[in-house]
Design a protein around this motif. Structure first.
Motif, mmCIF file in Angstrom:
data_model
loop_
_atom_site.group_PDB
_atom_site.id
_atom_site.type_symbol
_atom_site.label_atom_id
_atom_site.label_comp_id
_atom_site.label_asym_id
_atom_site.label_seq_id
_atom_site.Cartn_x
_atom_site.Cartn_y
_atom_site.Cartn_z
ATOM 1 N N LEU A 275 0.831 -1.197 0.000
ATOM 2 C CA LEU A 275 0.000 0.000 0.000
ATOM 3 C C LEU A 275 0.870 1.254 0.000
ATOM 4 N N TYR A 276 0.466 2.249 -0.788
ATOM 5 C CA TYR A 276 1.144 3.543 -0.833
ATOM 6 C C TYR A 276 0.164 4.600 -0.343
ATOM 7 N N LEU A 277 0.448 5.190 0.818
ATOM 8 C CA LEU A 277 -0.472 6.112 1.463
ATOM 9 C C LEU A 277 0.260 7.381 1.885
ATOM 10 N N ASN A 278 -0.483 8.479 2.048
ATOM 11 C CA ASN A 278 0.101 9.588 2.798
ATOM 12 C C ASN A 278 -0.360 9.461 4.257
ATOM 13 N N ARG A 279 0.179 10.318 5.112
ATOM 14 C CA ARG A 279 -0.092 10.155 6.546
ATOM 15 C C ARG A 279 -1.583 10.284 6.859
ATOM 16 N N GLU A 280 -2.268 11.204 6.190
ATOM 17 C CA GLU A 280 -3.702 11.374 6.419
ATOM 18 C C GLU A 280 -4.478 10.136 5.997
ATOM 19 N N GLU A 281 -4.126 9.571 4.847
ATOM 20 C CA GLU A 281 -4.818 8.376 4.359
ATOM 21 C C GLU A 281 -4.598 7.189 5.287
ATOM 22 N N ALA A 282 -3.375 7.071 5.804
ATOM 23 C CA ALA A 282 -3.102 5.989 6.756
ATOM 24 C C ALA A 282 -3.949 6.154 8.009
ATOM 25 N N GLY A 283 -4.115 7.399 8.443
ATOM 26 C CA GLY A 283 -4.939 7.658 9.618
ATOM 27 C C GLY A 283 -6.397 7.298 9.394
ATOM 28 N N ILE A 284 -6.910 7.621 8.208
ATOM 29 C CA ILE A 284 -8.298 7.282 7.881
ATOM 30 C C ILE A 284 -8.474 5.764 7.832
ATOM 31 N N LEU A 285 -7.513 5.080 7.224
ATOM 32 C CA LEU A 285 -7.598 3.622 7.101
ATOM 33 C C LEU A 285 -7.551 2.947 8.469
ATOM 34 N N CYS A 286 -6.797 3.553 9.390
ATOM 35 C CA CYS A 286 -6.656 2.974 10.733
ATOM 36 C C CYS A 286 -7.600 3.607 11.758
ATOM 37 N N GLN A 287 -8.350 4.636 11.320
ATOM 38 C CA GLN A 287 -9.302 5.344 12.184
ATOM 39 C C GLN A 287 -8.642 5.931 13.427
ATOM 40 N N ARG A 288 -7.501 6.572 13.201
ATOM 41 C CA ARG A 288 -6.782 7.275 14.276
ATOM 42 C C ARG A 288 -5.822 8.269 13.658
ATOM 43 N N ASN A 289 -5.311 9.192 14.476
ATOM 44 C CA ASN A 289 -4.347 10.183 13.992
ATOM 45 C C ASN A 289 -2.930 9.714 14.289
ATOM 46 N N GLU B 30 1.239 10.986 14.295
ATOM 47 C CA GLU B 30 2.096 12.167 14.348
ATOM 48 C C GLU B 30 3.192 12.139 13.301
ATOM 49 N N SER B 31 3.469 10.978 12.733
ATOM 50 C CA SER B 31 4.555 10.857 11.756
ATOM 51 C C SER B 31 4.250 9.723 10.793
ATOM 52 N N ALA B 32 4.963 9.727 9.670
ATOM 53 C CA ALA B 32 4.808 8.645 8.701
ATOM 54 C C ALA B 32 5.269 7.318 9.298
ATOM 55 N N GLU B 33 6.296 7.368 10.124
ATOM 56 C CA GLU B 33 6.817 6.149 10.750
ATOM 57 C C GLU B 33 5.758 5.511 11.654
ATOM 58 N N ALA B 34 5.090 6.346 12.459
ATOM 59 C CA ALA B 34 4.027 5.830 13.317
ATOM 60 C C ALA B 34 2.858 5.313 12.485
ATOM 61 N N ALA B 35 2.573 6.002 11.385
ATOM 62 C CA ALA B 35 1.477 5.585 10.511
ATOM 63 C C ALA B 35 1.774 4.232 9.869
ATOM 64 N N ALA B 36 3.012 4.039 9.431
ATOM 65 C CA ALA B 36 3.386 2.759 8.828
ATOM 66 C C ALA B 36 3.235 1.625 9.840
ATOM 67 N N VAL C 18 3.730 -1.485 3.540
ATOM 68 C CA VAL C 18 3.125 -0.169 3.354
ATOM 69 C C VAL C 18 4.208 0.891 3.230
ATOM 70 N N LEU C 19 3.992 1.853 2.336
ATOM 71 C CA LEU C 19 4.830 3.044 2.211
ATOM 72 C C LEU C 19 3.972 4.243 2.588
ATOM 73 N N VAL C 20 4.474 5.095 3.478
ATOM 74 C CA VAL C 20 3.717 6.271 3.919
ATOM 75 C C VAL C 20 4.549 7.526 3.691
ATOM 76 N N THR C 21 3.973 8.496 2.965
ATOM 77 C CA THR C 21 4.632 9.783 2.743
ATOM 78 C C THR C 21 3.966 10.850 3.605
ATOM 79 N N ASP C 22 4.678 11.967 3.784
ATOM 80 C CA ASP C 22 4.158 13.047 4.646
ATOM 81 C C ASP C 22 4.655 14.398 4.147
ATOM 82 N N GLY C 23 4.407 14.685 2.855
ATOM 83 C CA GLY C 23 4.835 15.963 2.291
ATOM 84 C C GLY C 23 6.338 16.139 2.392
ATOM 85 N N GLY C 24 6.765 17.245 2.974
ATOM 86 C CA GLY C 24 8.188 17.521 3.126
ATOM 87 C C GLY C 24 8.815 16.869 4.342
#
Length: 313
Positions: A207-221, A223-229, A240-246
């Motif tokens: 899966l290729y997600l940004n941090r917001e998408e990972a949060g929606i998929l997991c139903q939580r917020n 703080e970082s792409a690492e935590a999201a992954a 899973v690959l998670v990006t977070d803008g800059g």
């Protein structure tokens, strides 16, 4: 999967039909993008440029793959209108294989409209109803022998776009026609991230997600792409690959844990298509044998060059 006897083809493709390197399944449409160098807020009226370019998640990935020298084929729905004919001509001119796409007699070619300012994407509207209405008709080449069949399913890479309906994505998740595929999955937008839930536990899915998408998929917020992954892996994902803008991006693997890397600092001139470029570049890097850290770095570099307006890869 539905099957039209009148459209049947031989079970084994003729030897002169070249096999694509990768299949890109999902949205292929016209992008109508308004860009301005100014910061914008709701209701702003500023000068800028408006362009119409081939787009859609599947198309953006396919275009990037051709720039790496690969031959992708698109499985999508395109209308038999003049916009559709133009879009196919543009895709074929870039080296994209359009032999297997579904042409609809009664559905128009899809479109996407976005406004981008110096402060990023301001708003977008996706008119992609034709792809959704076509349903599993776009998958027929995987079953009728042109690209695979039940006893010999497609065994190569597939870039799968979350613009498909949740029902069709759920069908793909359990369909034997996808059992041997290397599935690379993108949600298309945060609003469609939940559609990917059935694919979370597919053994061949990345899966290729940004941090917001990972949060929606997991139903939580997160703080970082690492935590999201780590969170997506905990939901049962294999990769899973998670990006977070800059900010730093992360690569999470069920067997080997999570690694992260920061993207290069660049001046952002465009954002639509950046995630698709990241995904395509990462897929190519792994196809060429790059290890996880190198593949992540190469994908971040390609995405950074893309958002800066640099045409090179």
């Amino acid at each position: 999967m539905s099957h039209n006897p009148e459209a049947s083809v031989p079970e084994t493709p003729p030897p002169d039909i070249l096999r694509p390197d990768i299949l890109c399944i999902g949205s292929v449409l016209w992008d109508i993008i308004g860009r301005t160098p100014f910061h914008m807020r709701a209701g702003a009226d500023v000068a800028g440029r408006i362009s119409r370019l081939p787009g859609g998640v599947a198309m953006n990935i396919a275009m990037t793959l051709t720039r790496f020298g690969l031959t992708p084929a698109v499985l999508t729905a395109i209308g038999r209108d003049e916009q559709g004919a133009e879009l196919i001509r543009a895709a074929e001119a870039m080296g994209i294989d359009c032999r297997f796409l579904y042409r609809s007699d009664d559905l128009p070619t899809d479109r996407y409209m976005a406004i981008e300012g110096a402060n990023g994407l301001i708003a977008a509207v996706a008119d992609a109803h034709s792809l959704e209405a076509a349903g599993d008709k776009i998958l027929r080449p995987l079953a009728d022998g042109r690209l695979g069949r039940a006893e010999a399913p497609w065994a190569g890479p597939i870039a799968l776009d979350g613009n498909l309906t949740q029902q069709l994505l759920a069908q793909i998740a359990r369909d034997p026609l996808f059992a041997r595929a290397d599935l690379r999955v993108a949600p298309a937008s945060p609003g469609k991230a939940e559609r990917l839930a059935p694919l979370l536990t597919h053994p061949g899915a990345t899966l290729y997600l940004n941090r917001e998408e990972a949060g929606i998929l997991c139903q939580r917020n997160f703080e970082s792409a690492e935590a999201a992954a780590a969170g997506v892996l905990a939901r049962g994902a294999r990769r899973v690959l998670v990006t977070d803008g800059g900010h730093p991006a992360a690569d999470g693997c069920e067997e080997d844990g999570v690694i992260s890397a920061a993207p290069p600092e660049v001046l952002v001139t465009r954002v639509t298509g950046a995630g698709d470029t990241f995904m395509a570049a990462h897929l190519v890097a792994e196809r060429e044998g790059a290890l996880r850290a190198e593949a992540l770095a190469r994908a971040l570099g390609a995405a950074a060059r893309y958002v800066s307006g640099d045409q090179s890869l």
